[in-house]
Scaffold this active site. Structure first.
Site, PDB file in Angstrom:
ATOM      1  CB  SER A 126     -92.011   6.932  22.451  1.00 19.58           C
ATOM      2  OG  SER A 126     -91.062   5.909  22.637  1.00 19.58           O
ATOM      3  CG  HIS A 166     -89.920   5.677  27.370  1.00 18.47           C
ATOM      4  ND1 HIS A 166     -89.068   6.508  26.682  1.00 18.47           N
ATOM      5  CD2 HIS A 166     -90.825   5.224  26.459  1.00 18.47           C
ATOM      6  CE1 HIS A 166     -89.442   6.571  25.418  1.00 18.47           C
ATOM      7  NE2 HIS A 166     -90.496   5.798  25.255  1.00 18.47           N
TER       8      HIS A 166
END
Length: 319
Positions: free
Chosen positions: A92, A205
């Site tokens: 991430s 996400h």
């Protein structure tokens, strides 16, 4: 033959008050990184990283720049010892230090981009929370259920999305409050060991973060992304990144698409196998925490080639 290193960079959640202070106090290069970041964004990074409490540091506008600064400072200390990456990947947020490590983003660019990313995500998450008071979207970790089963469950529930493919034992779902409750129940009934609602600010996400992606795309419009100089991997595709243009588009998609971490690990493991194996490679986690080393250890190849967290001066000086 010279040793090769694969760097795994941690994401949001790895932050901790006082992180890497001992590294900075013992490495002039690490301290310079912290000072340079402070000047670039007009934020006292020493005060932020070393004097903030856990709650303040957990905000996206604080944690993202703090973790990135910590990772880059550790990289600088490692470089002084002749340790530089031949491969880089990040979970991430950690993908941005990886972009810097691979020569895709300059130091100034990665700091300014991460700063804006954190500010945007904090703002959007606050807006989402205000619009859904007491009923905010978020994320849940599903433990002990095969990833493909978790993906199947999420696909069957409106506004639930498989977000982080962490390991064969853990998959994270993003979604609305009600969708997460439904997914947690379905996962438990399907045999999951546990379903844990995570203390995060938003449904990361997933398509629910589209507003943040749209704003972040504008930030990146004029930022140059060079082609990677070492092996680099993408959360969005789970594969190697060949072009800077691909890295740039993925940086936007990143906010609304799942983190295919297990796919990346497998691609890296294959490269290590082809290019000399574990006798010639070491896997390091330069940044706060040790989550990624733990996830690597859950893979079929991790037991024979463990990853090592690198976030203290004691560890760095021993390398």
């Amino acid at each position: 033959m010279a040793k090769k290193y694969a760097f795994l960079f941690p994401g949001q959640g790895a932050q901790a008050p006082g992180m890497i202070k001992d590294v900075a106090e013992n490495s002039a290069s690490a301290m310079k990184v912290i000072d340079d970041v402070s000047k670039l964004i007009d934020v006292d990074m020493k005060k932020l990283m070393w004097e903030s409490d856990a709650k303040e540091l957990s905000r996206s506008d604080n944690s993202q720049i703090a973790i990135t600064t910590a990772s880059l400072a550790i990289m600088a200390a490692l470089k002084d010892k002749g340790i530089e990456p031949s491969a880089a990947m990040g979970f991430s947020l950690g993908e941005f230090p990886a972009l810097y490590a691979a020569g895709v983003l300059s130091f100034e660019s990665v700091i300014k981009v991460v700063r804006q990313r954190g500010l945007i995500m904090q703002k959007v998450c606050e807006e989402i929370a205000a619009e859904n008071a007491g009923h905010a979207p978020g994320m849940s970790a599903i433990l002990g259920l095969p990833p493909e089963k978790v993906v199947e469950i999420a696909k069957g529930i409106k506004d639930a999305y498989a977000a982080n493919m962490n390991s064969v034992k853990q998959t994270v779902i993003s979604g609305t409050f009600d969708a997460l409750a439904e997914a947690e129940k379905a996962a438990t009934e399907a045999g999951a060991r546990r379903a844990v609602r995570l203390a995060v600010a938003g449904p990361f996400h997933s398509p629910l973060m589209q507003k943040a992606a749209d704003e972040f795309e504008k930030v990146l419009a004029d930022v140059e992304f060079a082609d990677p100089k070492i092996h680099l991997f993408s959360n969005v595709t789970g594969k190697a990144v060949e072009k800077g243009s691909e890295a740039k588009s993925s940086a936007v998609l990143h906010l609304t698409h799942p983190v295919l971490w297990t796919d990346e690990e497998a691609v890296l493991a294959n490269i290590i196998s082809v290019e000399g194996g574990q006798m010639e490679w070491s896997v390091l986690e330069p940044g706060p925490g040790k989550v990624l080393s733990g996830l690597w250890g859950q893979t079929e190849f991790g037991s024979g080639m463990p990853a090592s967290p690198v976030n203290t001066w004691e560890v760095i000086s021993a390398l």
